[in-house]
Scaffold this active site. Structure first.
Site, PDB file in Angstrom:
ATOM      1  N   LYS A   1      -0.874  48.378 -10.290  1.00  0.00           N
ATOM      2  CA  LYS A   1      -0.241  48.745 -11.251  1.00  0.00           C
ATOM      3  C   LYS A   1      -1.767  48.026 -12.360  1.00  0.00           C
ATOM      4  CE  LYS A   1       3.383  52.118 -11.662  1.00  0.00           C
ATOM      5  NZ  LYS A   1       4.834  52.180 -12.209  1.00  0.00           N
TER       6      LYS A   1
ATOM      7  N   GLU B   1      -6.789  55.077 -23.275  1.00  0.00           N
ATOM      8  CA  GLU B   1      -6.589  54.772 -24.262  1.00  0.00           C
ATOM      9  C   GLU B   1      -5.143  53.700 -24.257  1.00  0.00           C
ATOM     10  OE1 GLU B   1      -5.597  57.063 -27.353  1.00  0.00           O
ATOM     11  OE2 GLU B   1      -5.347  55.311 -28.693  1.00  0.00           O
TER      12      GLU B   1
ATOM     13  N   ASP C   1       2.063  58.358 -16.283  1.00  0.00           N
ATOM     14  CA  ASP C   1       4.108  58.476 -16.664  1.00  0.00           C
ATOM     15  C   ASP C   1       4.187  58.793 -17.380  1.00  0.00           C
ATOM     16  OD1 ASP C   1       4.545  57.376 -13.877  1.00  0.00           O
ATOM     17  OD2 ASP C   1       4.328  55.166 -14.227  1.00  0.00           O
TER      18      ASP C   1
ATOM     19  N   GLY D   1      15.937  50.165 -22.697  1.00  0.00           N
ATOM     20  CA  GLY D   1      14.820  49.373 -21.277  1.00  0.00           C
ATOM     21  C   GLY D   1      13.618  48.945 -21.293  1.00  0.00           C
TER      22      GLY D   1
ATOM     23  N   GLY E   1      11.228  47.595 -19.026  1.00  0.00           N
ATOM     24  CA  GLY E   1      10.394  47.784 -17.712  1.00  0.00           C
ATOM     25  C   GLY E   1       8.849  48.579 -18.439  1.00  0.00           C
TER      26      GLY E   1
ATOM     27  N   GLY F   1      14.779  63.241 -14.637  1.00  0.00           N
ATOM     28  CA  GLY F   1      14.214  62.513 -14.684  1.00  0.00           C
ATOM     29  C   GLY F   1      12.395  63.484 -13.395  1.00  0.00           C
TER      30      GLY F   1
HETATM   31  P1  NDP Z   1      11.472  47.882 -13.586  1.00  0.00           P
HETATM   32  O1  NDP Z   1      11.787  46.778 -12.711  1.00  0.00           O
HETATM   33  O2  NDP Z   1       9.995  47.563 -14.827  1.00  0.00           O
HETATM   34  O3  NDP Z   1      11.979  48.077 -15.132  1.00  0.00           O
HETATM   35  C1  NDP Z   1      14.031  47.880 -14.852  1.00  0.00           C
HETATM   36  C2  NDP Z   1      14.450  48.558 -16.220  1.00  0.00           C
HETATM   37  O4  NDP Z   1      16.021  48.997 -16.001  1.00  0.00           O
HETATM   38  C3  NDP Z   1      14.519  47.096 -16.772  1.00  0.00           C
HETATM   39  O5  NDP Z   1      14.657  47.286 -18.488  1.00  0.00           O
HETATM   40  C4  NDP Z   1      15.597  45.907 -16.929  1.00  0.00           C
HETATM   41  O6  NDP Z   1      16.703  45.048 -17.605  1.00  0.00           O
HETATM   42  C5  NDP Z   1      16.656  47.263 -16.684  1.00  0.00           C
HETATM   43  N1  NDP Z   1      18.123  47.321 -15.688  1.00  0.00           N
HETATM   44  C6  NDP Z   1      17.840  47.279 -14.413  1.00  0.00           C
HETATM   45  N2  NDP Z   1      19.127  47.333 -14.460  1.00  0.00           N
HETATM   46  C7  NDP Z   1      19.908  46.950 -15.867  1.00  0.00           C
HETATM   47  C8  NDP Z   1      21.677  47.183 -15.409  1.00  0.00           C
HETATM   48  N3  NDP Z   1      22.173  47.201 -14.453  1.00  0.00           N
HETATM   49  N4  NDP Z   1      22.026  47.031 -16.959  1.00  0.00           N
HETATM   50  C9  NDP Z   1      20.992  47.145 -18.035  1.00  0.00           C
HETATM   51  N5  NDP Z   1      19.945  46.726 -17.209  1.00  0.00           N
HETATM   52  C10 NDP Z   1      19.417  47.283 -16.648  1.00  0.00           C
HETATM   53  O7  NDP Z   1      11.380  49.645 -13.484  1.00  0.00           O
HETATM   54  P2  NDP Z   1      11.023  50.734 -13.780  1.00  0.00           P
HETATM   55  O8  NDP Z   1      10.890  50.428 -15.568  1.00  0.00           O
HETATM   56  O9  NDP Z   1       9.134  50.640 -13.276  1.00  0.00           O
HETATM   57  O10 NDP Z   1      11.183  51.779 -13.768  1.00  0.00           O
HETATM   58  C11 NDP Z   1      12.809  52.084 -13.639  1.00  0.00           C
HETATM   59  C12 NDP Z   1      13.595  53.785 -13.196  1.00  0.00           C
HETATM   60  O11 NDP Z   1      11.915  54.798 -14.030  1.00  0.00           O
HETATM   61  C13 NDP Z   1      13.353  53.180 -11.570  1.00  0.00           C
HETATM   62  O12 NDP Z   1      14.330  53.980 -11.615  1.00  0.00           O
HETATM   63  C14 NDP Z   1      12.206  54.731 -11.444  1.00  0.00           C
HETATM   64  O13 NDP Z   1      12.872  55.412 -10.612  1.00  0.00           O
HETATM   65  C15 NDP Z   1      11.514  55.111 -12.822  1.00  0.00           C
HETATM   66  N6  NDP Z   1      10.431  55.474 -12.878  1.00  0.00           N
HETATM   67  C16 NDP Z   1      10.532  57.758 -12.765  1.00  0.00           C
HETATM   68  C17 NDP Z   1       9.200  57.695 -13.113  1.00  0.00           C
HETATM   69  C18 NDP Z   1       9.126  59.736 -13.353  1.00  0.00           C
HETATM   70  O14 NDP Z   1       8.378  60.278 -13.101  1.00  0.00           O
HETATM   71  N7  NDP Z   1      10.185  60.050 -12.973  1.00  0.00           N
HETATM   72  C19 NDP Z   1       8.406  57.657 -12.780  1.00  0.00           C
HETATM   73  C20 NDP Z   1       8.887  55.770 -13.087  1.00  0.00           C
HETATM   74  C21 NDP Z   1       9.654  54.880 -12.913  1.00  0.00           C
HETATM   75  P3  NDP Z   1      16.075  43.818 -17.708  1.00  0.00           P
HETATM   76  O15 NDP Z   1      15.103  43.562 -18.181  1.00  0.00           O
HETATM   77  O16 NDP Z   1      17.340  43.181 -18.282  1.00  0.00           O
HETATM   78  O17 NDP Z   1      16.140  43.242 -16.372  1.00  0.00           O
END
Ligand code: NDP
Length: 285
Positions: A73, A85, A109, A132, A134, A250
């Protein structure tokens, strides 16, 4: 370029379950068939070392565009001719679109999320809490801010990641932002309009995993959204429904980012209900 390998990589990363077919491919091709578009959406695995050649190949073969996922990405940007943008603000691309002879990187997204949010409420002037920090949280927060949200609270376990996202939002967007380190059950404050789970908590197979949230602070009429597509009815989704909240699952985000991609590539506005049905079959929803 093994289809099987790509399924494993992409499905495990994004959906947490090895499903026989790639859900995005099934969803997009359902729309192509429905609209009599003589197009194909291929699932092709590309290694990090092969990315530059793959983009050159897509140009040479006349692709109208492509989606890209982790780990491409950010890395794909240097091989493109420009950015939309929000992709530029986020520094991440998930959808490439040929415009004339230029390959432009977009990020659908967050746009897909905002489209599904708009079915329940206009983000303008709203107070939003996002769990979150991420990739999904980054895409959603940038797009919600561009749509005019008045305040965004980022709640995240890792303080470094949370602060990084808050700094980006503060520097680049006209929105009030605060960061709350996630410790214990979080209470949603009165006056919050929209609550979003943008973590991977609840993703198959950890379907019983619980968001550390005091669900008694979810109030009737609040909009609650979950990014987890598999299963669509997460624990948060059912808790929010039983508290009288208005809920987006989702699949809404996934369908709408697909709708936007198809529109970019083909010019056709696809029927989201056809795409949602195709996904529901994949996920057995
Ligand atoms: P990332 O790995 O970039 O980020 C994951 C996030 O989840 C971080 O903020 C992490 O916190 C947090 N996290 C994970 N486990 C825990 C936990 N046990 N307790 C607290 N915080 C937790 O992943 P993405 O952001 O890329 O994806 C996240 C979700 O979004 C995925 O499950 C994916 O399936 C979904 N998604 C859905 C889409 C859709 O179209 N519906 C599109 C894109 C993604 P920390 O920073 O503390 O590790």
């Amino acid at each position: 370029m093994s289809k099987e390998l790509n399924f494993k990589q992409e499905l495990t990363a994004a959906f947490g379950q090895p499903i026989a077919e790639n859900p995005t491919q099934v969803m997009v091709e359902a729309a192509y068939r429905h609209h009599n578009l003589d197009w194909r959406y291929l699932t092709i695995e590309v290694s990090p070392e092969g990315l530059k050649d793959a983009v050159a190949g897509a140009r040479a073969m006349g692709f109208r565009g492509f989606n890209c996922t982790i780990p491409h990405k950010v890395a794909v940007i240097e091989h493109l001719d420009g950015l939309g943008e929000s992709a530029s603000l986020m520094g991440a691309v998930n959808c490439v679109v040929r415009r004339g002879d230029r390959m432009i990187g977009e990020n659908t997204d967050g746009k897909g999320f905002v489209e599904s949010l708009r079915t329940l409420t206009d983000p303008e002037g709203k107070k939003v809490v996002i769990f979150g920090a991420g990739g999904a949280a980054r895409a959603i927060s940038v797009e919600v801010a561009l749509a005019g949200a008045s305040h965004i609270t980022i709640v995240n376990r890792s303080e470094a990641r949370g602060n990084e996202l808050v700094s980006l939002l503060k520097a680049k967007l006209p929105v009030g932002v605060s960061f709350v380190p996630w410790k214990g059950d979080y209470s949603i404050s009165d006056g919050t309009d929209v609550v979003i789970n943008a973590t991977s908590i609840g993703l198959f197979p950890d379907v019983e995993a619980r968001l550390a949230l005091d669900t008694s602070t979810l109030k009737e009429g609040m909009v609650v959204a979950d990014v987890i597509p598999n299963p669509p009815t997460t624990r948060l989704v059912s808790d929010a429904r039983s508290r009288g909240c208005r809920v987006i699952d989702g699949l809404g985000m996934l369908v709408n980012q697909g709708v936007i991609g198809i529109k970019y590539w083909t010019g056709v506005d696809p029927d989201p209900s056809v795409m949602r049905r195709a996904l529901e079959e994949v996920f057995g929803a």
